[in-house]
Design a protein around this motif. Structure first.
Motif, PDB file in Angstrom:
ATOM      1  N   GLN A  71       0.868  -1.182   0.000  1.00 48.24           N
ATOM      2  CA  GLN A  71       0.000   0.000   0.000  1.00 48.24           C
ATOM      3  C   GLN A  71       0.907   1.235   0.000  1.00 48.24           C
ATOM      4  OE1 GLN A  71      -3.456  -0.752   1.511  1.00 48.24           O
ATOM      5  NE2 GLN A  71      -4.209   1.243   0.905  1.00 48.24           N
ATOM      6  N   ASP A  72       0.842   2.010  -1.088  1.00 51.21           N
ATOM      7  CA  ASP A  72       1.685   3.210  -1.190  1.00 51.21           C
ATOM      8  C   ASP A  72       0.974   4.376  -0.505  1.00 51.21           C
ATOM      9  OD1 ASP A  72       3.655   4.986  -1.953  1.00 51.21           O
ATOM     10  OD2 ASP A  72       2.913   5.216  -4.007  1.00 51.21           O
ATOM     11  N   MET A  73       1.633   5.005   0.444  1.00 52.79           N
ATOM     12  CA  MET A  73       1.011   6.129   1.162  1.00 52.79           C
ATOM     13  C   MET A  73       2.085   7.144   1.577  1.00 52.79           C
ATOM     14  SD  MET A  73      -0.062   3.588   4.222  1.00 52.79           S
ATOM     15  CE  MET A  73      -0.929   4.765   5.206  1.00 52.79           C
ATOM     16  N   GLU A  74       1.645   8.252   2.188  1.00 49.54           N
ATOM     17  CA  GLU A  74       2.632   9.245   2.602  1.00 49.54           C
ATOM     18  C   GLU A  74       3.459   8.722   3.775  1.00 49.54           C
ATOM     19  OE1 GLU A  74       0.640  12.983   3.122  1.00 49.54           O
ATOM     20  OE2 GLU A  74       0.305  13.117   0.964  1.00 49.54           O
ATOM     21  N   PHE A  75       4.748   9.048   3.763  1.00 49.87           N
ATOM     22  CA  PHE A  75       5.630   8.551   4.821  1.00 49.87           C
ATOM     23  C   PHE A  75       5.106   8.946   6.199  1.00 49.87           C
ATOM     24  CE2 PHE A  75       9.195   8.801   7.727  1.00 49.87           C
ATOM     25  CZ  PHE A  75       9.728   7.536   7.587  1.00 49.87           C
ATOM     26  N   ASP A  76       4.641  10.179   6.260  1.00 53.52           N
ATOM     27  CA  ASP A  76       4.208  10.751   7.524  1.00 53.52           C
ATOM     28  C   ASP A  76       3.015  10.029   8.161  1.00 53.52           C
ATOM     29  OD1 ASP A  76       4.672  12.660   9.422  1.00 53.52           O
ATOM     30  OD2 ASP A  76       3.135  14.002   8.641  1.00 53.52           O
ATOM     31  N   SER A  77       2.240   9.279   7.356  1.00 53.07           N
ATOM     32  CA  SER A  77       1.076   8.604   7.960  1.00 53.07           C
ATOM     33  C   SER A  77       1.297   7.102   8.158  1.00 53.07           C
ATOM     34  CB  SER A  77      -0.187   8.871   7.129  1.00 53.07           C
ATOM     35  OG  SER A  77       0.067   8.662   5.776  1.00 53.07           O
ATOM     36  N   LEU A  78       2.501   6.608   7.867  1.00 49.81           N
ATOM     37  CA  LEU A  78       2.738   5.159   7.985  1.00 49.81           C
ATOM     38  C   LEU A  78       2.579   4.659   9.423  1.00 49.81           C
ATOM     39  CD1 LEU A  78       5.798   4.763   5.586  1.00 49.81           C
ATOM     40  CD2 LEU A  78       3.550   3.707   5.296  1.00 49.81           C
ATOM     41  N   LEU A 139       9.005  15.534   4.928  1.00 48.15           N
ATOM     42  CA  LEU A 139       8.143  15.669   6.109  1.00 48.15           C
ATOM     43  C   LEU A 139       8.151  14.407   6.985  1.00 48.15           C
ATOM     44  CD1 LEU A 139       5.905  17.563   7.362  1.00 48.15           C
ATOM     45  CD2 LEU A 139       4.254  16.200   6.079  1.00 48.15           C
ATOM     46  N   GLY A 140       8.343  14.626   8.274  1.00 44.88           N
ATOM     47  CA  GLY A 140       8.226  13.528   9.244  1.00 44.88           C
ATOM     48  C   GLY A 140       9.408  12.580   9.273  1.00 44.88           C
ATOM     49  N   THR A 141      10.511  12.972   8.650  1.00 44.85           N
ATOM     50  CA  THR A 141      11.674  12.073   8.599  1.00 44.85           C
ATOM     51  C   THR A 141      12.746  12.495   9.603  1.00 44.85           C
ATOM     52  OG1 THR A 141      12.777  13.401   6.914  1.00 44.85           O
ATOM     53  CG2 THR A 141      11.306  11.649   6.132  1.00 44.85           C
ATOM     54  N   THR A 142      13.707  11.606   9.780  1.00 47.83           N
ATOM     55  CA  THR A 142      14.822  11.918  10.674  1.00 47.83           C
ATOM     56  C   THR A 142      15.627  13.108  10.125  1.00 47.83           C
ATOM     57  OG1 THR A 142      15.925  10.056   9.577  1.00 47.83           O
ATOM     58  CG2 THR A 142      15.085   9.679  11.788  1.00 47.83           C
ATOM     59  N   GLY A 143      15.620  13.281   8.799  1.00 49.28           N
ATOM     60  CA  GLY A 143      16.269  14.457   8.207  1.00 49.28           C
ATOM     61  C   GLY A 143      15.625  15.728   8.731  1.00 49.28           C
ATOM     62  N   GLU A 144      14.294  15.700   8.836  1.00 47.19           N
ATOM     63  CA  GLU A 144      13.587  16.873   9.378  1.00 47.19           C
ATOM     64  C   GLU A 144      13.945  17.081  10.854  1.00 47.19           C
ATOM     65  OE1 GLU A 144       9.218  18.997   9.627  1.00 47.19           O
ATOM     66  OE2 GLU A 144       9.219  16.821   9.513  1.00 47.19           O
ATOM     67  N   PHE A 145      13.997  15.980  11.617  1.00 50.84           N
ATOM     68  CA  PHE A 145      14.310  16.123  13.056  1.00 50.84           C
ATOM     69  C   PHE A 145      15.704  16.731  13.231  1.00 50.84           C
ATOM     70  CE2 PHE A 145      11.725  11.907  13.400  1.00 50.84           C
ATOM     71  CZ  PHE A 145      10.546  12.591  13.123  1.00 50.84           C
ATOM     72  N   ILE A 146      16.657  16.317  12.396  1.00 49.40           N
ATOM     73  CA  ILE A 146      18.022  16.855  12.484  1.00 49.40           C
ATOM     74  C   ILE A 146      18.032  18.337  12.100  1.00 49.40           C
ATOM     75  CG2 ILE A 146      20.286  16.817  11.316  1.00 49.40           C
ATOM     76  CD1 ILE A 146      20.147  13.781  11.351  1.00 49.40           C
ATOM     77  N   ALA A 147      17.347  18.666  10.999  1.00 50.55           N
ATOM     78  CA  ALA A 147      17.337  20.054  10.519  1.00 50.55           C
ATOM     79  C   ALA A 147      16.720  20.985  11.572  1.00 50.55           C
ATOM     80  CB  ALA A 147      16.575  20.149   9.200  1.00 50.55           C
ATOM     81  N   ASP A 148      15.681  20.493  12.245  1.00 44.67           N
ATOM     82  CA  ASP A 148      15.006  21.305  13.269  1.00 44.67           C
ATOM     83  C   ASP A 148      15.943  21.706  14.410  1.00 44.67           C
ATOM     84  OD1 ASP A 148      12.568  21.455  12.014  1.00 44.67           O
ATOM     85  OD2 ASP A 148      11.706  19.716  13.054  1.00 44.67           O
ATOM     86  N   GLU A 149      16.995  20.919  14.608  1.00 44.43           N
ATOM     87  CA  GLU A 149      17.931  21.182  15.714  1.00 44.43           C
ATOM     88  C   GLU A 149      19.058  22.141  15.311  1.00 44.43           C
ATOM     89  OE1 GLU A 149      17.663  19.921  18.905  1.00 44.43           O
ATOM     90  OE2 GLU A 149      15.709  19.225  18.148  1.00 44.43           O
ATOM     91  N   ILE A 150      19.147  22.453  14.023  1.00 45.74           N
ATOM     92  CA  ILE A 150      20.275  23.288  13.570  1.00 45.74           C
ATOM     93  C   ILE A 150      19.979  24.761  13.845  1.00 45.74           C
ATOM     94  CG2 ILE A 150      21.622  24.014  11.540  1.00 45.74           C
ATOM     95  CD1 ILE A 150      21.124  21.149  10.422  1.00 45.74           C
TER      96      ILE A 150
END
Ligand code: GLN
Length: 247
Positions: A71-78, A139-150
């Motif tokens: 089922q293909d869906m948005e990463f953020d809702s998995l 959206l909703g990825t570890t890349g976002e979590f890292i960027a938020d801390e910069i």
């Protein structure tokens, strides 16, 4: 009377075992992914999801004797769909403490790290250089979590990582933080416009991909981990790495 009690107990056992994992233990395993994360998942030439994760979970399903439906869906809702629309998710998903509050994870099947995609000729080279930049992420990825801390960073989050790369090429963001393997795919796709810098230059921590599972379903977790171990032992896992990741 005895017979009635026996029947009742039998019925209760059936109901309880069904509650413990009915949907996922039948003939079909419904697997969520986000088919926009090459080489792990993408839409293949035939219009269906393909990629390392898709092939791996199909091989796992085969070992378990279950039919796999993707089922293909948005990463953020998995994560929030596990136990509802989907039984499990495979999506280059990093094991994180936050996600572990909602789901369980299988054994890890791949080690990754975030990379930074920069415009060709950029002077961005160290963690210090990322401060106060416009950073594109998924959206909703570890890349976002890292960027938020910069420090001082202004972060733009996109549903698809490639849209962040498109905005890098348009000059709307200064760099993109995304997992190493997709970064390399995008780097090759836009080789005249971007460079990819490995996360070790920025002291990013290693990340471990695993299959996200419904919380507390130990039986399903054991079956998936056993299948994964068998695939590692019989050479299938290595063959898939060669086919999809190191090709
Ligand atoms: N590994 C990253 C994460 O788990 C990105 C996964 C993805 O975008 N499919 O957040």
């Amino acid at each position: 009377m005895k017979k009635k009690i026996f029947t009742l107990v039998l019925a209760m056992i059936l109901v309880v075992s069904c509650l413990a994992g009915c949907g996922s233990q039948g003939g079909t395993l419904t697997v969520g992914t986000n088919a926009a994360f090459p080489p792990f998942e993408y839409i293949g030439d035939d219009g269906n999801p393909d990629g390392f994760d898709v092939a791996l979970i199909k091989a796992i399903g085969e070992k378990m004797g279950m039919k796999v439906v993707i089922q293909d869906m948005e990463f953020d809702s998995l994560v929030s769909s596990i136990g509802g629309k989907i039984d499990v998710a495979i999506a280059g998903m990093t094991v994180t403490e936050e996600r572990k509050a909602t789901v369980d994870f299988s054994d890890s099947y791949y080690e990754a790290v975030q990379s930074v995609i920069v415009p060709k000729g950029s002077t961005i080279a160290t963690a210090e250089d990322l401060k106060n930049l416009k950073i594109g992420v998924q959206l909703g990825t570890t890349g976002e979590f890292i960027a938020d801390e910069i420090e001082g960073a202004s972060v733009s989050a996109y549903n698809k990582a490639v849209d962040a790369v498109n905005d890098l090429n348009n000059g709307r963001v200064d760099c993109v933080i995304v997992d190493k393997n997709p970064a390399e795919v995008f780097g090759a796709q836009f080789s005249d416009k971007v460079d990819v810098i490995d996360g070790s230059a920025f002291d990013f921590e290693p990340e471990y991909y695993a299959i996200a599972l419904p919380k507390g379903n130990e039986d399903l977790a054991a079956k998936i981990n056993n299948a994964l171990n068998e695939l590692k032992a019989d050479g299938t896992y290595d063959a898939l790495v060669k086919q999809y990741i190191e090709e």
